[in-house]
Design a protein around this motif. Sequence first.
Motif, PDB file in Angstrom:
ATOM      1  N   TYR A  70       6.830   6.382   0.492  1.00  0.00           N
ATOM      2  CA  TYR A  70       6.542   4.947   0.444  1.00  0.00           C
ATOM      3  C   TYR A  70       6.983   4.249   1.728  1.00  0.00           C
ATOM      4  O   TYR A  70       6.208   3.512   2.340  1.00  0.00           O
ATOM      5  CB  TYR A  70       7.234   4.317  -0.759  1.00  0.00           C
ATOM      6  N   LEU A  71       8.222   4.490   2.155  1.00  0.00           N
ATOM      7  CA  LEU A  71       8.724   3.803   3.344  1.00  0.00           C
ATOM      8  C   LEU A  71       8.051   4.301   4.616  1.00  0.00           C
ATOM      9  O   LEU A  71       7.646   3.504   5.469  1.00  0.00           O
ATOM     10  CB  LEU A  71      10.240   3.986   3.458  1.00  0.00           C
ATOM     11  N   ALA A  72       7.938   5.616   4.762  1.00  0.00           N
ATOM     12  CA  ALA A  72       7.382   6.171   6.001  1.00  0.00           C
ATOM     13  C   ALA A  72       5.863   6.076   6.035  1.00  0.00           C
ATOM     14  O   ALA A  72       5.265   6.004   7.104  1.00  0.00           O
ATOM     15  CB  ALA A  72       7.810   7.633   6.165  1.00  0.00           C
ATOM     16  N   GLY A  73       5.243   6.055   4.860  1.00  0.00           N
ATOM     17  CA  GLY A  73       3.795   6.093   4.828  1.00  0.00           C
ATOM     18  C   GLY A  73       3.107   4.767   4.585  1.00  0.00           C
ATOM     19  O   GLY A  73       1.937   4.604   4.892  1.00  0.00           O
ATOM     20  N   TYR A  74       3.827   3.793   4.032  1.00  0.00           N
ATOM     21  CA  TYR A  74       3.208   2.517   3.715  1.00  0.00           C
ATOM     22  C   TYR A  74       3.916   1.347   4.394  1.00  0.00           C
ATOM     23  O   TYR A  74       3.301   0.555   5.094  1.00  0.00           O
ATOM     24  CB  TYR A  74       3.203   2.292   2.196  1.00  0.00           C
ATOM     25  N   VAL A  75       5.226   1.242   4.169  1.00  0.00           N
ATOM     26  CA  VAL A  75       5.962   0.083   4.660  1.00  0.00           C
ATOM     27  C   VAL A  75       6.005   0.048   6.174  1.00  0.00           C
ATOM     28  O   VAL A  75       5.738  -0.978   6.800  1.00  0.00           O
ATOM     29  CB  VAL A  75       7.395   0.071   4.087  1.00  0.00           C
ATOM     30  N   LEU A 106       8.308  -6.742   5.276  1.00  0.00           N
ATOM     31  CA  LEU A 106       6.876  -6.473   5.278  1.00  0.00           C
ATOM     32  C   LEU A 106       6.143  -7.659   4.692  1.00  0.00           C
ATOM     33  O   LEU A 106       6.476  -8.139   3.613  1.00  0.00           O
ATOM     34  CB  LEU A 106       6.559  -5.219   4.447  1.00  0.00           C
ATOM     35  N   ASP A 107       5.140  -8.159   5.407  1.00  0.00           N
ATOM     36  CA  ASP A 107       4.259  -9.191   4.866  1.00  0.00           C
ATOM     37  C   ASP A 107       3.183  -8.514   4.041  1.00  0.00           C
ATOM     38  O   ASP A 107       2.347  -7.777   4.579  1.00  0.00           O
ATOM     39  CB  ASP A 107       3.612 -10.005   5.990  1.00  0.00           C
ATOM     40  N   GLY A 108       3.217  -8.725   2.731  1.00  0.00           N
ATOM     41  CA  GLY A 108       2.217  -8.132   1.873  1.00  0.00           C
ATOM     42  C   GLY A 108       0.863  -8.817   2.033  1.00  0.00           C
ATOM     43  O   GLY A 108       0.724  -9.827   2.708  1.00  0.00           O
ATOM     44  N   LYS A 109      -0.144  -8.242   1.386  1.00  0.00           N
ATOM     45  CA  LYS A 109      -1.490  -8.798   1.480  1.00  0.00           C
ATOM     46  C   LYS A 109      -1.652 -10.031   0.597  1.00  0.00           C
ATOM     47  O   LYS A 109      -2.586 -10.792   0.773  1.00  0.00           O
ATOM     48  CB  LYS A 109      -2.520  -7.727   1.081  1.00  0.00           C
ATOM     49  N   GLY A 110      -0.766 -10.234  -0.357  1.00  0.00           N
ATOM     50  CA  GLY A 110      -0.839 -11.388  -1.229  1.00  0.00           C
ATOM     51  C   GLY A 110      -0.070 -12.570  -0.669  1.00  0.00           C
ATOM     52  O   GLY A 110       0.007 -12.772   0.543  1.00  0.00           O
ATOM     53  N   SER A 111       0.546 -13.331  -1.573  1.00  0.00           N
ATOM     54  CA  SER A 111       1.256 -14.546  -1.164  1.00  0.00           C
ATOM     55  C   SER A 111       2.753 -14.319  -1.020  1.00  0.00           C
ATOM     56  O   SER A 111       3.504 -15.282  -0.888  1.00  0.00           O
ATOM     57  CB  SER A 111       0.993 -15.657  -2.186  1.00  0.00           C
ATOM     58  N   TYR A 112       3.183 -13.055  -1.028  1.00  0.00           N
ATOM     59  CA  TYR A 112       4.605 -12.756  -0.949  1.00  0.00           C
ATOM     60  C   TYR A 112       4.898 -11.768   0.178  1.00  0.00           C
ATOM     61  O   TYR A 112       4.060 -10.939   0.526  1.00  0.00           O
ATOM     62  CB  TYR A 112       5.122 -12.175  -2.280  1.00  0.00           C
ATOM     63  N   SER A 113       6.090 -11.878   0.723  1.00  0.00           N
ATOM     64  CA  SER A 113       6.592 -10.874   1.650  1.00  0.00           C
ATOM     65  C   SER A 113       7.793 -10.197   0.995  1.00  0.00           C
ATOM     66  O   SER A 113       8.356 -10.710   0.026  1.00  0.00           O
ATOM     67  CB  SER A 113       6.991 -11.505   2.989  1.00  0.00           C
ATOM     68  N   VAL A 114       8.169  -9.043   1.512  1.00  0.00           N
ATOM     69  CA  VAL A 114       9.231  -8.251   0.892  1.00  0.00           C
ATOM     70  C   VAL A 114      10.270  -7.876   1.937  1.00  0.00           C
ATOM     71  O   VAL A 114       9.926  -7.429   3.031  1.00  0.00           O
ATOM     72  CB  VAL A 114       8.666  -6.969   0.236  1.00  0.00           C
ATOM     73  N   ARG A 115      11.523  -8.070   1.594  1.00  0.00           N
ATOM     74  CA  ARG A 115      12.637  -7.651   2.441  1.00  0.00           C
ATOM     75  C   ARG A 115      13.238  -6.394   1.824  1.00  0.00           C
ATOM     76  O   ARG A 115      13.621  -6.383   0.656  1.00  0.00           O
ATOM     77  CB  ARG A 115      13.695  -8.760   2.516  1.00  0.00           C
ATOM     78  N   TYR A 116      13.314  -5.336   2.613  1.00  0.00           N
ATOM     79  CA  TYR A 116      13.777  -4.039   2.125  1.00  0.00           C
ATOM     80  C   TYR A 116      15.174  -3.736   2.672  1.00  0.00           C
ATOM     81  O   TYR A 116      15.451  -3.949   3.857  1.00  0.00           O
ATOM     82  CB  TYR A 116      12.850  -2.917   2.607  1.00  0.00           C
ATOM     83  N   THR A 117      16.027  -3.214   1.803  1.00  0.00           N
ATOM     84  CA  THR A 117      17.300  -2.661   2.231  1.00  0.00           C
ATOM     85  C   THR A 117      17.415  -1.254   1.641  1.00  0.00           C
ATOM     86  O   THR A 117      17.436  -1.083   0.414  1.00  0.00           O
ATOM     87  CB  THR A 117      18.484  -3.515   1.768  1.00  0.00           C
ATOM     88  N   LEU A 118      17.451  -0.259   2.530  1.00  0.00           N
ATOM     89  CA  LEU A 118      17.552   1.144   2.119  1.00  0.00           C
ATOM     90  C   LEU A 118      18.939   1.655   2.470  1.00  0.00           C
ATOM     91  O   LEU A 118      19.428   1.443   3.580  1.00  0.00           O
ATOM     92  CB  LEU A 118      16.490   1.981   2.842  1.00  0.00           C
TER      93      LEU A 118
END
Length: 372
Positions: A70-75, A106-118
């Motif tokens: 998910y992280l390496a292939g999409y985000v 990551l700015d998603g395609k919808g109306s939301y963005s996502v902040r990731y902490t791994l």
Amino acid sequence: MSNLLPIDQRRGIASAIKHALTFARSMTDIVIQEGRPIMAKTARGTIPLHTMFQGTVQEFMVTKEHIVCYLAGYVEGEERESDPQKYWDDYLKPQLEKRVPVNLRLDGKGSYSVRYTLFVQQRGQLELVMRITPKTITPLHQLGLPTNLMHTLSESNAGFIAITGPTGSGKTAPALSILDFHNTSHGGHIVTIEDPVEVVVQPRNCIVTQREVGYDVRSFAEGMREALRMSPDLMLTGGIRDGETAAQAIQGGESGSPMLATTHGRSIAGTCRKILSYTGQNAPVMRSVLAGCMVAIVRQALVPSAKKDSYFMVADVLFNAGKVPSLIEAGDWLGLEHAIREEKLGNAEYISMNTRLSDLVKKGEVDKADAL
């Protein structure tokens, strides 16, 4: 790990998150751990994500391969048909091996963005925490803040304003709304120091400089120190975690421009005490500076709606008026807490979130049990 993983491992998390963002208004965070189903923090509580999308999101136990793909292939960019393991090994794994969490946005395609902490936990197992934030900024007048706070925020052209609350209470939203108000109503230069930049503020009547810790500047303290040399007309720091940042933020409030700061805290008096404790031996001087330049301290919370499909923002507000400056300068935090608890402060000094909570309960928009 092969690049020919089963489809659920290559796209399992991405597919689930895509559905989640469709209904992100009802959730604040998604937590992904090895060996567990994807969990969501929602207005209904913390629940498995698949239970919100019966028949659409498949239940599965997350593996390391799910997270890597998910992280390496999409985000991290577009969907990669090549082996994501190499990308993981080259770019993401080295940070984790240093026991340094990986922060991404990551700015998603919808109306939301996502902040990731791994990060790693339980001796090497991967965990991914995702904070969901709207891409757009809510206008200041739509936040439901007290009227006199709205007036104070819109009219202030100098001074220190702190927005505090527990993790996940939406502290960034009012800070960005204040920036947006100045951006549309005034001219000048807005400077922010954030980790990470959650929403990109488009310049309107203002020049906007957004600096991200770790990319554009090494630390909040360094960013604040440099911001004061950038001819700012409004400043924002997304964190106060050490003495230098605390001192820079407080002194920024007396620089002739509004200084906004977001910080974690469970009470207004506790937030003041915590910020000043960072300054160590300089605390008496910093108390005097804060007593002179503070505009307001806002402690906010999110309360689930009665339908459990969204949240309402509520806030306690301490204004720098009446007896408040003397209590701050003296460092009398017990006296301040007592005055707040026993309702010894007037409306010009303090506003309780209980007023808005009572109104929401009367209208049937919030359950009484959630308002307590």
